[in-house]
Design a protein around this motif. Structure first.
Motif, PDB file in Angstrom:
ATOM      1  N   SER A 351      53.274  23.061  10.733  1.00  0.00           N
ATOM      2  CA  SER A 351      51.874  23.220  10.362  1.00  0.00           C
ATOM      3  C   SER A 351      51.450  22.139   9.374  1.00  0.00           C
ATOM      4  O   SER A 351      50.284  21.753   9.338  1.00  0.00           O
ATOM      5  CB  SER A 351      51.609  24.618   9.808  1.00  0.00           C
ATOM      6  OG  SER A 351      52.191  24.745   8.544  1.00  0.00           O
ATOM      7  N   THR A 352      52.394  21.619   8.580  1.00  0.00           N
ATOM      8  CA  THR A 352      52.074  20.504   7.689  1.00  0.00           C
ATOM      9  C   THR A 352      51.528  19.330   8.483  1.00  0.00           C
ATOM     10  O   THR A 352      50.496  18.747   8.135  1.00  0.00           O
ATOM     11  CB  THR A 352      53.345  20.048   6.946  1.00  0.00           C
ATOM     12  OG1 THR A 352      53.923  21.169   6.306  1.00  0.00           O
ATOM     13  CG2 THR A 352      53.035  18.980   5.946  1.00  0.00           C
ATOM     14  N   PHE A 353      52.236  19.007   9.548  1.00  0.00           N
ATOM     15  CA  PHE A 353      51.783  17.917  10.413  1.00  0.00           C
ATOM     16  C   PHE A 353      50.390  18.201  10.939  1.00  0.00           C
ATOM     17  O   PHE A 353      49.498  17.350  10.892  1.00  0.00           O
ATOM     18  CB  PHE A 353      52.779  17.756  11.567  1.00  0.00           C
ATOM     19  CG  PHE A 353      52.368  16.719  12.569  1.00  0.00           C
ATOM     20  CD1 PHE A 353      52.579  15.373  12.322  1.00  0.00           C
ATOM     21  CD2 PHE A 353      51.769  17.083  13.755  1.00  0.00           C
ATOM     22  CE1 PHE A 353      52.197  14.423  13.234  1.00  0.00           C
ATOM     23  CE2 PHE A 353      51.385  16.138  14.677  1.00  0.00           C
ATOM     24  CZ  PHE A 353      51.602  14.799  14.418  1.00  0.00           C
ATOM     25  N   LEU A 354      50.171  19.422  11.431  1.00  0.00           N
ATOM     26  CA  LEU A 354      48.900  19.766  12.053  1.00  0.00           C
ATOM     27  C   LEU A 354      47.764  19.775  11.028  1.00  0.00           C
ATOM     28  O   LEU A 354      46.661  19.303  11.320  1.00  0.00           O
ATOM     29  CB  LEU A 354      49.009  21.132  12.731  1.00  0.00           C
ATOM     30  CG  LEU A 354      49.940  21.188  13.934  1.00  0.00           C
ATOM     31  CD1 LEU A 354      50.089  22.618  14.408  1.00  0.00           C
ATOM     32  CD2 LEU A 354      49.422  20.313  15.056  1.00  0.00           C
ATOM     33  N   ILE A 355      48.038  20.302   9.838  1.00  0.00           N
ATOM     34  CA  ILE A 355      46.987  20.334   8.813  1.00  0.00           C
ATOM     35  C   ILE A 355      46.544  18.913   8.486  1.00  0.00           C
ATOM     36  O   ILE A 355      45.357  18.612   8.428  1.00  0.00           O
ATOM     37  CB  ILE A 355      47.497  21.039   7.540  1.00  0.00           C
ATOM     38  CG1 ILE A 355      47.663  22.535   7.805  1.00  0.00           C
ATOM     39  CG2 ILE A 355      46.547  20.821   6.375  1.00  0.00           C
ATOM     40  CD1 ILE A 355      48.328  23.271   6.676  1.00  0.00           C
ATOM     41  N   ALA A 356      47.528  18.034   8.292  1.00  0.00           N
ATOM     42  CA  ALA A 356      47.185  16.653   7.956  1.00  0.00           C
ATOM     43  C   ALA A 356      46.386  16.014   9.086  1.00  0.00           C
ATOM     44  O   ALA A 356      45.378  15.343   8.852  1.00  0.00           O
ATOM     45  CB  ALA A 356      48.449  15.850   7.666  1.00  0.00           C
ATOM     46  N   GLU A 357      46.811  16.221  10.314  1.00  0.00           N
ATOM     47  CA  GLU A 357      46.106  15.617  11.444  1.00  0.00           C
ATOM     48  C   GLU A 357      44.698  16.181  11.564  1.00  0.00           C
ATOM     49  O   GLU A 357      43.745  15.464  11.848  1.00  0.00           O
ATOM     50  CB  GLU A 357      46.874  15.870  12.744  1.00  0.00           C
ATOM     51  CG  GLU A 357      48.139  15.054  12.894  1.00  0.00           C
ATOM     52  CD  GLU A 357      47.858  13.575  13.080  1.00  0.00           C
ATOM     53  OE1 GLU A 357      47.025  13.235  13.920  1.00  0.00           O
ATOM     54  OE2 GLU A 357      48.467  12.766  12.349  1.00  0.00           O
ATOM     55  N   ALA A 358      44.569  17.498  11.351  1.00  0.00           N
ATOM     56  CA  ALA A 358      43.252  18.121  11.488  1.00  0.00           C
ATOM     57  C   ALA A 358      42.314  17.679  10.376  1.00  0.00           C
ATOM     58  O   ALA A 358      41.100  17.699  10.544  1.00  0.00           O
ATOM     59  CB  ALA A 358      43.404  19.637  11.489  1.00  0.00           C
ATOM     60  N   SER A 359      42.876  17.270   9.226  1.00  0.00           N
ATOM     61  CA  SER A 359      42.030  16.809   8.129  1.00  0.00           C
ATOM     62  C   SER A 359      41.836  15.303   8.167  1.00  0.00           C
ATOM     63  O   SER A 359      41.456  14.701   7.160  1.00  0.00           O
ATOM     64  CB  SER A 359      42.651  17.180   6.784  1.00  0.00           C
ATOM     65  OG  SER A 359      43.421  18.338   6.875  1.00  0.00           O
ATOM     66  N   GLU A 360      42.133  14.672   9.285  1.00  0.00           N
ATOM     67  CA  GLU A 360      42.005  13.218   9.444  1.00  0.00           C
ATOM     68  C   GLU A 360      42.889  12.444   8.482  1.00  0.00           C
ATOM     69  O   GLU A 360      42.577  11.328   8.088  1.00  0.00           O
ATOM     70  CB  GLU A 360      40.551  12.776   9.297  1.00  0.00           C
ATOM     71  CG  GLU A 360      39.681  13.334  10.393  1.00  0.00           C
ATOM     72  CD  GLU A 360      38.380  12.575  10.538  1.00  0.00           C
ATOM     73  OE1 GLU A 360      38.068  11.736   9.685  1.00  0.00           O
ATOM     74  OE2 GLU A 360      37.681  12.823  11.528  1.00  0.00           O
ATOM     75  N   LEU A 361      43.984  13.077   8.070  1.00  0.00           N
ATOM     76  CA  LEU A 361      44.981  12.347   7.298  1.00  0.00           C
ATOM     77  C   LEU A 361      46.110  11.957   8.253  1.00  0.00           C
ATOM     78  O   LEU A 361      45.976  12.099   9.463  1.00  0.00           O
ATOM     79  CB  LEU A 361      45.493  13.212   6.152  1.00  0.00           C
ATOM     80  CG  LEU A 361      44.410  13.632   5.163  1.00  0.00           C
ATOM     81  CD1 LEU A 361      44.948  14.651   4.190  1.00  0.00           C
ATOM     82  CD2 LEU A 361      43.877  12.414   4.428  1.00  0.00           C
ATOM     83  N   THR A 362      47.227  11.507   7.672  1.00  0.00           N
ATOM     84  CA  THR A 362      48.311  11.051   8.529  1.00  0.00           C
ATOM     85  C   THR A 362      49.427  12.087   8.545  1.00  0.00           C
ATOM     86  O   THR A 362      50.153  12.254   7.564  1.00  0.00           O
ATOM     87  CB  THR A 362      48.839   9.703   8.027  1.00  0.00           C
ATOM     88  OG1 THR A 362      47.727   8.854   7.812  1.00  0.00           O
ATOM     89  CG2 THR A 362      49.737   9.079   9.059  1.00  0.00           C
ATOM     90  N   GLY A 363      49.572  12.759   9.684  1.00  0.00           N
ATOM     91  CA  GLY A 363      50.570  13.804   9.811  1.00  0.00           C
ATOM     92  C   GLY A 363      51.982  13.314   9.569  1.00  0.00           C
ATOM     93  O   GLY A 363      52.805  14.026   8.997  1.00  0.00           O
ATOM     94  N   VAL A 364      52.257  12.089   9.991  1.00  0.00           N
ATOM     95  CA  VAL A 364      53.610  11.554   9.860  1.00  0.00           C
ATOM     96  C   VAL A 364      54.003  11.441   8.390  1.00  0.00           C
ATOM     97  O   VAL A 364      55.116  11.799   8.000  1.00  0.00           O
ATOM     98  CB  VAL A 364      53.698  10.192  10.582  1.00  0.00           C
ATOM     99  CG1 VAL A 364      54.940   9.449  10.185  1.00  0.00           C
ATOM    100  CG2 VAL A 364      53.651  10.391  12.081  1.00  0.00           C
ATOM    101  N   VAL A 365      53.075  10.967   7.560  1.00  0.00           N
ATOM    102  CA  VAL A 365      53.367  10.844   6.127  1.00  0.00           C
ATOM    103  C   VAL A 365      53.552  12.234   5.513  1.00  0.00           C
ATOM    104  O   VAL A 365      54.482  12.474   4.736  1.00  0.00           O
ATOM    105  CB  VAL A 365      52.234  10.074   5.410  1.00  0.00           C
ATOM    106  CG1 VAL A 365      52.498  10.014   3.924  1.00  0.00           C
ATOM    107  CG2 VAL A 365      52.109   8.677   5.981  1.00  0.00           C
ATOM    108  N   ALA A 366      52.656  13.153   5.892  1.00  0.00           N
ATOM    109  CA  ALA A 366      52.742  14.511   5.340  1.00  0.00           C
ATOM    110  C   ALA A 366      54.082  15.140   5.678  1.00  0.00           C
ATOM    111  O   ALA A 366      54.736  15.762   4.843  1.00  0.00           O
ATOM    112  CB  ALA A 366      51.599  15.360   5.871  1.00  0.00           C
ATOM    113  N   VAL A 367      54.500  14.974   6.926  1.00  0.00           N
ATOM    114  CA  VAL A 367      55.721  15.625   7.381  1.00  0.00           C
ATOM    115  C   VAL A 367      56.944  14.987   6.721  1.00  0.00           C
ATOM    116  O   VAL A 367      57.948  15.663   6.460  1.00  0.00           O
ATOM    117  CB  VAL A 367      55.738  15.609   8.932  1.00  0.00           C
ATOM    118  CG1 VAL A 367      56.656  14.580   9.479  1.00  0.00           C
ATOM    119  CG2 VAL A 367      56.060  16.974   9.467  1.00  0.00           C
ATOM    120  N   LEU A 368      56.854  13.713   6.395  1.00  0.00           N
ATOM    121  CA  LEU A 368      57.959  13.049   5.697  1.00  0.00           C
ATOM    122  C   LEU A 368      58.163  13.657   4.315  1.00  0.00           C
ATOM    123  O   LEU A 368      59.273  14.043   3.936  1.00  0.00           O
ATOM    124  CB  LEU A 368      57.671  11.553   5.575  1.00  0.00           C
ATOM    125  CG  LEU A 368      58.580  10.768   4.634  1.00  0.00           C
ATOM    126  CD1 LEU A 368      60.000  10.748   5.184  1.00  0.00           C
ATOM    127  CD2 LEU A 368      58.069   9.356   4.461  1.00  0.00           C
TER     128      LEU A 368
END
Lengths: 702, 702
Positions: A351-368
């Motif tokens: 969900s971290t990845f998805l939240i970041a992607e849905a907020s127009e941020l970068t999911g890859v960075v968030a998930v790292l």
């Protein structure tokens, strides 16, 4: 033997696969349902092709490992098999006649034509059926823009939607990188890693971008088709490195852990930097495309703001979700049900990845960063079952995803319809990629060495330069947008750079390790030195507050001499270490890392994990009611240190500090002294204690 | 507390989600790229919604388990949360204006109009941009047929392509069912399970189909919209059961293992039967739609042939791939690298699904039998690391997939655009589903009891009837095709039946167990009786060739009396058992199972696993050279029996037989006697040895 059998099966299926394509030409007179079934079969065959490629890779790589043949990593092998099968499909199969029909809007359409519609409805007169059926209406969904109308058949051949790489393949790879990060060595070298990843990657991107732009400007056939933003985008994507092969060999040969940490840490972070950088460049391009086309200062600073904003926010979301997971696993007793606990862990991370992607941020960075926090905090709260389950799950997912993407790079070299081979651009790309890596490593190492007592030796610098293999992230960024000729040339060049670096540089690593005289054979036994020994040495260091111990002191004379026999280079490092730890005893540059480390031990760890000390011990007395709520019974009753020793591979100085809390004998002043003495986490990190490893999420394989 | 927090986060995100949809109405003037980004965000939000639903489910179910509240299983909870969120989305959100445009073929199109084209190319005049750009061409891909032009907006709201269920969600669920099957009890009750699953499901399908057809014929508003094939399809899909909730409770309460095996085994197999049956019905419909519409004898038999052909071939592919995996893991030393081994295992299992799908067979059936073979053979060859890794991986995947599908059933009840509520049809559906289950269980139990000495008692029959919950498979089959009104009514009815049975029947299980006086509390300690004890009893049984031992003999007097105290029903069963084993000592019906069991032990296990005896011992002397090649060193050198005891939960009679080989003291005649005496696997299976469990792939949780 088994390999030959599998190869035969694969060939059989390849021919079946090719046959399927040929059979397509007779498809005009079959029913619509049968056609849907056919499409489904083609999809299955596509996936099957890659599954067989992976099976083949697994079996061959087993054979190589079995025979101790280290010149080819599984990713290199996956690329090679991919290339072979891709060529087979390309040259043995016939062209797929995808049926397309040119349409125009109906006369009475009320649609306002400023944007292409989401779906088209085609009223289709059924003339073929017998008896003739009533007219049918079919829905068509938007797929892509067609640029080159003559040469643009959408091809079904073994290709996937590029978005798959970003949404399915990359997240587990990146999460695993964060989850298996050896945080101790990572934090010890944080300064150097951040310098290389943040500053170095940016320098590299601009140098490559500028050089490539100059080059395309000089070439008559390319002039005009590339903007500076295009080449800058290329610079950003080619600046992310993926030294899988090299790290696997480092791991096999037990190369110096600090070199390992530098290479691994930098590659993990520069992926994040590259993806955010390329996103900012794209945003910049989109926003100011319609303007004058020149350099706009305001726009540039907005892009810069974008870059830092997106990076920071993504990082924070990742860290926050990691902490929430830690809280959920600490304050509920979900650990009594390991399956639920593991599911919770996986779901929160995804969900971290998805939240970041849905907020127009970068999911890859968030998930790292989520992965790093999960390893640092949540991992301590998990039940043993969940620990092993999550560790093994992500290890497996990472393995499969990585090898899939490398197979795909190989296959798509031949089957992806949007390649544009331009020899000049390719050569320039290779040259610039190498140069970009060089301007990242050598000047920055020079600057780092000014403030860093145990300097990064020249052979380590060469190895860092050499570890600049390109991989999954570069490819994923390049294949994301292939509308223009320029982008297609960039994809082709990137694919080739990935293939060549993975195979050639990966294969040459063993040779170069000898050549550069990198210390290898840091033996397991020496690494597995009893933890208490180091602790007590550190303890004495903290209380006596003198210069740190030499490696010899830690290991004991016998072991040290044995180690010197194994690897003559270690002596030199030990000397450096002795000198270094004496010199940087109170290094002021480390203040940020020191403050964070202190805060982490005093408040974050007690709050988020079951580790001692509890908040009752660290918070001021007035906060006791709150602290009592936030302290679990497990935390109160657990035996001091026993848990933290087993669970965590967190930075040694933190463990050491925990020890001091556990004993509750030393004063706060002594504690902070020992903190400074035992590890400075800033720019001038030191090469000490290369011999202690504690199993953590990445314990076994990293 | 944590639950409340999560609930709030969910609500926050729900509102965000709803806001996103509202924002869509302003989308007409944004750029295409921004639109693609927007679509990506919507996709992410969709997934995020389900991820949060699952997190919520996990946390709530933990709370329930923690408080020992057993009236709601996680799947029931997932459905309820799904319903709530679905209603929120439906009634709080605005309608999504998906932009569609009616188009017609261009005048000069050379396309031959017998089949809708794969793609449409729309030449799109860009009037909106400033400065006006050149015309662009966009590609549109075929999506679906539109039946009801007025009321058919393709809706983005929280729905997925139905094919996702077949290709991504079902395979891990079904594979896990096969992999975690308790094969010992499964094979012991094979006759009854096959009867219920094959014959029972077919009877149920036809009874439901016929009744529903009669009903729709009588209702004026439905008459004519349903063909017999439609209702038969409904009969097939509603005949597959999914007693997850009930099995979870059985497992918690340690209900009689034979009842467990009957319920579990039947539900696993009837999924496979239902999917193949519905496929055959669909094929029949497609082939003979254009004909007279009446019953065609030839066509019927071809459909019958389809059914058996597809089922058998899928089964064979699954079994074959399982055996190939066993060979690969036995004859290579890939077990030295557990990660590679696990990857190989996963890839081989997944490729089974793909091969079957690509060959127009049923992947779900193939993957089920692949799972059974992997557990029976491959599991024995795996390294301990791979064993735990694959076991835990599929357990987790199964958990996530199951709960996802049940959340989706809940959400889609409100958001899926193609529901058709017809109260009459729904009521009839409920009644027929119940009746269909009854005509499966009661008559077949009666017939089975004729040839089966330890009869299936009436309370077990009631429980079997009651375990007819509908689940994932029914829903996936119903949502696959929703073009016509009839199919939409079937989807609605199926969804409701699934929801009601999962919640109501799942919740009432505890009550009913007491009511039906089903023996519970078959204690772990009693189950974990030392294996050797049973062995020696069986051994003596084999050599003396008298009637089988009673449960008391096996368990020892003390344990048996303790068990009788715990559950008064067990005494009765033990009596039945004693009687039964005396009566069916040489039951001829078991010949097929006996031959297979013998073949399995003599040739399959020695060939495919490291188990003793080796082929050198079982094959005739003339085949020794071949046998030597196929026998590994591990197999030769391993201590007799030690491995098979730990690894395998295969049928006890097989283990017992292995023992006789290992000892090499008994003659072949004695051996076959003991085989017959110790387990007849045919229709007249017996309730014996309910107390012995050996850990296997499904060891812990099943």
């Amino acid at each position: 033997m088994a390999e030959v059998g599998v190869m035969r099966v694969l060939l059989l299926f390849s021919s079946f696969y090719i046959f399927m394509y040929c059979a397509n030409s007779a498809a005009t007179d079959i029913e619509l349902d049968a056609k849907a079934q056919f499409t489904h079969r083609i999809d299955s065959l596509n996936l099957l092709l890659y599954t067989f490629l992976l099976i083949l890779t697994v079996l061959t790589i087993w054979l190589f490992k079995h025979r101790r043949f280290r010149f080819l990593h599984e990713t290199g092998l996956a690329v090679i098999y991919g290339l072979i099968v891709g060529a087979l499909i390309r040259y043995a199969g016939s062209k797929t006649p995808v049926l397309h029909m040119a349409v125009s809007p109906e006369k009475d359409s009320k649609y306002n034509l400023s944007l292409p519609p989401d779906t088209l409805w085609l009223r289709f007169p059924n003339r073929g059926g017998n008896p003739p059926l009533s007219n049918k209406t079919y829905a068509y969904a938007f797929r892509e823009e067609i640029v080159d109308v003559e040469d643009n058949e959408m091809d079904l051949k073994a290709t996937f939607d590029p978005e798959i790489f970003f949404n399915i393949i990359l997240p587990p790879i990146i999460f695993h990188a964060g989850y298996s990060l050896k945080r101790k060595y990572f934090f010890r070298n944080l300064g150097a890693i951040l310098t290389f990843a943040l500053i170095g990657t940016t320098i590299s991107s601009f140098v490559v971008g500028a050089l490539m732009y100059g080059f395309t400007y000089l070439m008559p056939n390319l002039k005009g088709s590339f903007t500076f933003l295009d080449t800058l985008y290329f610079g950003a994507l080619i600046s992310s490195t993926d030294p899988l092969t090299i790290l696997a060999i480092f791991n096999d040969l037990h190369v110096d852990v600090n070199l390992y940490a530098l290479v691994f840490g930098e590659s993990v972070l520069n992926d994040a930097v590259a993806i955010v950088l390329s996103g900012s460049i794209q945003n910049y391009g989109e926003r100011y495309q319609s303007g004058t086309g020149g350099f706009e200062t305001q726009a540039f600073f907005r892009a810069l703001g974008d870059f830092f904003g997106i990076f920071t926010l993504s990082l924070l979301i990742g860290a926050l979700m990691g902490c929430i997971t830690a809280i959920l696993t600490k304050f509920t007793h979900v650990r009594d049900f390991p399956l639920l606990e593991s599911a919770l862990f996986v779901l929160m991370s995804y969900s971290t990845f998805l939240i970041a992607e849905a907020s127009e941020l970068t999911g890859v960075v968030a998930v790292l960063f989520c992965g790093i926090c999960q390893a640092h905090y949540t991992y301590n709260n998990l039940s043993p079952d969940s620990r092993s389950r999550t560790k093994k799950l992500f290890e497996l997912l990472n393995f499969l995803a990585e090898n899939f993407i490398f197979s795909y790079i190989g296959v798509s070299m031949f089957t992806f319809p949007k390649h544009h081979f331009d020899p000049g651009f390719i050569l320039a790309g290779f040259f610039c990629a190498m140069l970009g890596r060089a301007v990242n490593i050598y000047p920055l190492s020079f600057i780092l060495n000014l403030g860093r007592k145990p300097k990064i030796p020249l052979n380590f610098q060469h190895m860092l330069f050499f570890a600049g293999l390109r991989g999954a992230m570069s490819f994923a960024l390049a294949i994301r947008n292939t509308v223009s000729d320029a982008r297609q040339a960039m994809l082709t060049t990137t694919s080739l750079i990935v293939i060549v670096t993975v195979i050639v540089q990966g294969g040459a690593t063993m040779q170069l390790l000898t050549w550069f005289k990198i210390p290898v054979g840091v033996d397991e036994e020496v690494e597995m030195l009893p933890y208490t020994g180091v602790r007590s040495v550190y303890n004495s260091m903290g209380t006596t507050d003198v210069a740190g111990p030499s490696v010899e002191q830690i290991c004991g004379d016998g072991e040290a001499s044995q180690r010197d026999k194994q690897s003559p280079m270690l002596g030199e490092i030990a000397d450096q270490t002795r000198e270094g730890s004496a010199g940087s005893k109170l290094n002021d540059k480390a203040w940020l890392a020191r403050i964070w480390g202190d805060f982490d031990v005093k408040y974050m760890k007690p709050f988020l994990t079951h580790a001692r000390p509890t908040l009752l011990e660290t918070l001021p007395v007035c906060c006791n009611p709150v602290a009592r709520i936030l302290t679990t019974t497990e935390q109160m009753t657990q035996e001091n240190l026993s848990r933290s020793r087993v669970d965590s591979d967190s930075d040694l100085c933190i463990d050491e500090n925990e020890l001091s809390y556990g004993n509750q004998q030393r004063t706060s002043a002594q504690r902070s002294d020992s903190l400074i003495a035992s590890g400075d986490l800033g720019l001038g990190s030191r090469f000490v204690d290369t011999r202690v490893r504690v199993p953590g999420p990445g314990g076994k394989d990293m």
